[in-house]
Design a protein around this motif. Structure first.
Motif, mmCIF file in Angstrom:
data_model
loop_
_atom_site.group_PDB
_atom_site.id
_atom_site.type_symbol
_atom_site.label_atom_id
_atom_site.label_comp_id
_atom_site.label_asym_id
_atom_site.label_seq_id
_atom_site.Cartn_x
_atom_site.Cartn_y
_atom_site.Cartn_z
ATOM 1 N N GLU A 299 0.877 -1.171 0.000
ATOM 2 C CA GLU A 299 0.000 0.000 0.000
ATOM 3 C C GLU A 299 0.913 1.219 0.000
ATOM 4 N N PHE A 300 0.621 2.170 -0.859
ATOM 5 C CA PHE A 300 1.509 3.315 -1.011
ATOM 6 C C PHE A 300 0.704 4.549 -1.373
ATOM 7 N N MET A 301 1.363 5.691 -1.309
ATOM 8 C CA MET A 301 0.763 6.965 -1.713
ATOM 9 C C MET A 301 1.659 7.577 -2.788
ATOM 10 N N ARG A 302 1.018 8.207 -3.790
ATOM 11 C CA ARG A 302 1.815 8.798 -4.869
ATOM 12 C C ARG A 302 1.218 10.090 -5.412
ATOM 13 N N GLU A 303 0.163 10.551 -4.841
ATOM 14 C CA GLU A 303 -0.515 11.719 -5.399
ATOM 15 C C GLU A 303 0.348 12.970 -5.402
ATOM 16 N N PRO B 130 6.798 6.524 -5.518
ATOM 17 C CA PRO B 130 5.751 6.029 -4.617
ATOM 18 C C PRO B 130 6.259 5.984 -3.174
ATOM 19 N N LYS B 131 5.454 6.433 -2.239
ATOM 20 C CA LYS B 131 5.816 6.418 -0.819
ATOM 21 C C LYS B 131 5.246 5.150 -0.197
ATOM 22 N N LEU B 132 6.127 4.231 0.137
ATOM 23 C CA LEU B 132 5.699 2.947 0.688
ATOM 24 C C LEU B 132 5.162 3.144 2.097
ATOM 25 N N CYS B 133 3.955 2.636 2.328
ATOM 26 C CA CYS B 133 3.316 2.776 3.637
ATOM 27 C C CYS B 133 3.162 1.437 4.354
ATOM 28 N N VAL B 134 2.773 0.417 3.612
ATOM 29 C CA VAL B 134 2.543 -0.907 4.204
ATOM 30 C C VAL B 134 3.027 -1.960 3.213
ATOM 31 N N VAL B 135 3.666 -3.005 3.740
ATOM 32 C CA VAL B 135 4.012 -4.185 2.947
ATOM 33 C C VAL B 135 3.254 -5.362 3.536
ATOM 34 N N GLN B 136 2.592 -6.129 2.684
ATOM 35 C CA GLN B 136 1.894 -7.323 3.147
ATOM 36 C C GLN B 136 2.600 -8.556 2.592
ATOM 37 N N TRP C 44 -3.169 5.768 3.366
ATOM 38 C CA TRP C 44 -2.315 4.752 3.979
ATOM 39 C C TRP C 44 -1.127 5.350 4.719
ATOM 40 N N SER C 45 -0.928 6.639 4.590
ATOM 41 C CA SER C 45 0.177 7.275 5.321
ATOM 42 C C SER C 45 -0.259 7.769 6.699
ATOM 43 N N ALA C 46 -1.561 7.825 6.942
ATOM 44 C CA ALA C 46 -2.064 8.294 8.240
ATOM 45 C C ALA C 46 -1.869 7.197 9.290
ATOM 46 N N ARG C 47 -1.520 7.608 10.486
ATOM 47 C CA ARG C 47 -1.326 6.680 11.591
ATOM 48 C C ARG C 47 -2.165 7.120 12.792
ATOM 49 N N PRO C 48 -2.745 6.185 13.583
ATOM 50 C CA PRO C 48 -2.586 4.733 13.427
ATOM 51 C C PRO C 48 -3.473 4.182 12.318
ATOM 52 N N LEU C 49 -3.076 3.022 11.783
ATOM 53 C CA LEU C 49 -3.899 2.312 10.831
ATOM 54 C C LEU C 49 -5.113 1.733 11.552
ATOM 55 N N THR C 50 -6.243 1.723 10.894
ATOM 56 C CA THR C 50 -7.445 1.176 11.513
ATOM 57 C C THR C 50 -7.474 -0.339 11.346
ATOM 58 N N GLU C 51 -8.287 -0.996 12.160
ATOM 59 C CA GLU C 51 -8.435 -2.446 12.041
ATOM 60 C C GLU C 51 -8.983 -2.822 10.670
ATOM 61 N N ARG C 52 -9.861 -1.981 10.144
ATOM 62 C CA ARG C 52 -10.441 -2.269 8.828
ATOM 63 C C ARG C 52 -9.379 -2.172 7.730
#
Length: 386
Positions: free
Chosen positions: A28-32, A37-43, A138-146
């Protein structure tokens, strides 16, 4: 739900899943607002467990993830992985190998032109995904459970999708088809554009070599400036403005400022000076060194009906083979085959595509076969020579 935000925990997790026969991967990343791309989460998902890794957690070191990506003995499974691969290439200078892309595999196995992940999951596992978090920040913290649940779904269901598509490829003997398509995904040139060539992507208003020389220099400057500032290209200078500059060729900041989309602030600053310098380089280039327009072969008149017949044949062959129509041949391929036959330098006449469609496309163009409706089916018929 598993979210890892600690390097030690991440290393232990990666060590465990490295023993799996394959790992599923998503990001999950942000690029706007950035060039890169700014990497936010790796799964990552192994055979028995999966986790979302918080790439923005304080002090976290993603080296264990990169080591997994660099393990040539471990298959990495992506879905529509081009942007994910670009992220790893930008961060490490290397591309993960070997890889398996389920979107491409699905196109080879009869799931349509652009099989979405949600569609594949539904068809192959009968599960239904909650995609409401797709466009969250995806750059906002904390990440939600959803958000975490959404992120994990992208690698947990991917395991079953991969296994089922792998079996289909083994049954239909098309693993080599997939391998041909993967070559582009694992080529550094795909993710490392030459600044001197990016001008070719811009819709221009002239084919003059001098105009193209100026546009090339301006576009190369913008590309490098966007990379340096980590800004989207359009935030540095829009395509339309570059086309105007190349057409009018201003020589002073005042003239440059009159270009729509530029303005005095850019024109009179350091960026304006660099832009004018790039323009001057293009103007000063020797005529023999100016880029030439890409030659488009002159198309004979009256090809429309032939191309239309090829489109019908392509649809028929794609349905018969189960390969996505878009993967077999493009509209440009059809035009060139209609015009130049065997001399057409197109993918549709090479490799597996030739077997599926190209050979019959040439026969159709040479009058050796025709198309006929029999009942409610379209059939290929052999045309007897006169």
């Amino acid at each position: 739900m598993t979210l890892i935000s600690d390097t030690r925990e991440l290393a232990a997790f990666c060590e465990r899943i490295a023993k799996s026969p394959f790992v599923t991967v998503d990001t999950e990343f942000m690029r706007e607002r950035t060039y890169w791309p700014k990497l936010c989460v790796v799964q990552l998902g192994g055979a028995e467990e999966a986790a979302a890794i918080d790439a923005l957690a304080d002090g976290i070191d993603l080296a264990p993830v990169f080591a997994l990506m660099d393990d040539r003995q471990l298959l990495k499974v992506f879905h529509a992985g081009r942007q994910d691969l670009e992220i790893f290439y930008h961060l490490t200078g290397k591309l993960p190998e070997p890889i398996f892309d389920t979107q491409i595999a699905a196109m080879v196995c009869g799931f349509g032109d652009a099989a979405g992940y949600e569609t594949l999951v539904t068809k192959l596992t009968r599960a239904h995904l909650d995609k409401a978090s797709r466009f969250t920040d995806w750059s906002a913290r904390p990440l939600t459970e959803r958000q975490i649940a959404y992120a994990l779904d992208d690698v947990t269901y991917l395991r079953k999708v991969y296994e089922k598509l792998g079996k289909k490829l083994a049954q239909n003997g098309r693993a080599e088809w997939l391998a041909e398509e993967i070559v582009t995904l694992t080529s550094p040139e795909t993710y490392d554009p030459n600044p001197e060539e990016v001008f070719r992507r811009i819709k221009t208003r002239s084919a003059s070599p001098r105009y193209l020389a100026v546009l090339r220099e301006i576009a190369a400057w913008r590309e490098l400036e966007a990379q340096r500032l980590d800004l989207p290209r359009s935030h540095v200078l829009r395509d339309e403005s570059m086309v105007e500059i190349a057409h009018h060729m201003p020589t002073t900041p005042a003239e440059l400022a009159r270009t729509r989309g530029v303005g005095r602030r850019l024109a009179e600053g350091s960026a304006g000076a660099a832009l004018l310098a790039a323009l001057a380089r293009g103007k000063a280039l020797a005529e023999k060194d100016c880029p030439q327009p890409i030659d488009r072969p002159a198309m004979p008149n009256g090809l429309g009906p032939v191309t239309d017949l090829l489109k019908v044949l392509l649809k028929m062959k794609a349905e018969e083979s189960g390969a996505a129509q878009r993967l077999v041949a493009s509209s440009d391929d059809l035009d060139l085959i209609a015009a130049f036959g065997e001399e057409a330098d197109v993918p549709a006449l090479r490799g597996w595509r030739r077997e599926v469609f190209g050979k019959d496309a040439l026969k159709l163009c040479h009058g050796e076969i025709g198309l006929a409706v029999r009942g409610k089916r379209l059939d290929v018929i052999v045309v007897e020579p006169e």
